[in-house]
Design an enzyme around this catalytic site. Structure first.
Site, PDB file in Angstrom:
ATOM      1  N   GLY A 194      14.027 -23.770  -6.649  1.00 38.96           N
ATOM      2  CA  GLY A 194      14.545 -24.755  -7.590  1.00 38.96           C
ATOM      3  C   GLY A 194      14.933 -24.173  -8.934  1.00 38.96           C
ATOM      4  CB  CYS A 195      14.213 -21.151 -10.710  1.00 38.25           C
ATOM      5  SG  CYS A 195      12.625 -21.827 -11.185  1.00 38.25           S
ATOM      6  CD  GLN A 196      21.509 -21.438 -13.865  1.00 36.71           C
ATOM      7  OE1 GLN A 196      20.875 -22.013 -14.730  1.00 36.71           O
ATOM      8  NE2 GLN A 196      22.803 -21.228 -13.966  1.00 36.71           N
ATOM      9  CB  SER A 197      16.821 -17.210 -13.393  1.00 36.01           C
ATOM     10  OG  SER A 197      17.738 -17.650 -14.353  1.00 36.01           O
TER      11      SER A 197
END
Length: 141
Positions: free
Chosen positions: A49-52
């Site tokens: 769920g993290c972009q990075s």
């Protein structure tokens, strides 16, 4: 180097007038995080769920007063996210599982005026990171 307390972070950030200075403070906070062991960069430690890319390695240790506290080694491939991880760790690292579950992270972020200054994907990623840590705490209760 120990992270500042949440109260110190709120005070420090309120000192700055613009968000560019606040971002610099947050990035510096991320630079002060301990090194992350490359062996911990595994899919099971990766936060979804993290972009990075964000990795969390939980641990625990005995505190003379509190008893068992949870510890977290964290890292990200994005410097601003490392800083956000510093904000989260200031609130949730070296706490008992119950203290982690009881801490109102939403109120803390509101006090920092944080979410208004993050992109929606960064905000979602931040919630995923907190959710992972709270899930680890819930499993330890």
């Amino acid at each position: 180097m120990a992270l500042p307390s949440t109260e110190d972070i709120v005070d420090d950030l309120s000192f700055f007038d613009d968000w560019e200075d606040k971002y610099k403070y947050i990035i510096d906070l991320g630079k002060s995080l301990p090194a992350f062991d490359d062996a911990w960069r595994t899919p099971e430690r990766l936060v979804k769920g993290c972009q990075s890319s964000v990795w969390i390695q939980p641990g625990s240790e005995q505190d003379a007063i509190k008893g068992e506290v949870l510890t977290f080694a964290v890292d990200s491939d994005a410097i601003i996210v490392r800083g956000l991880l510093g904000l989260v760790l200031a609130a949730l690292d070296h706490k008992t599982p119950q203290e982690i579950l009881d801490f109102d992270i939403t109120a803390y972020f509101e006090e920092l005026d944080l979410e208004r200054h993050l992109s929606p994907t960064r905000g979602n990623g931040l919630r995923s990171i907190v959710g992972r840590i709270k899930g680890i705490a819930q499993a330890a209760v």
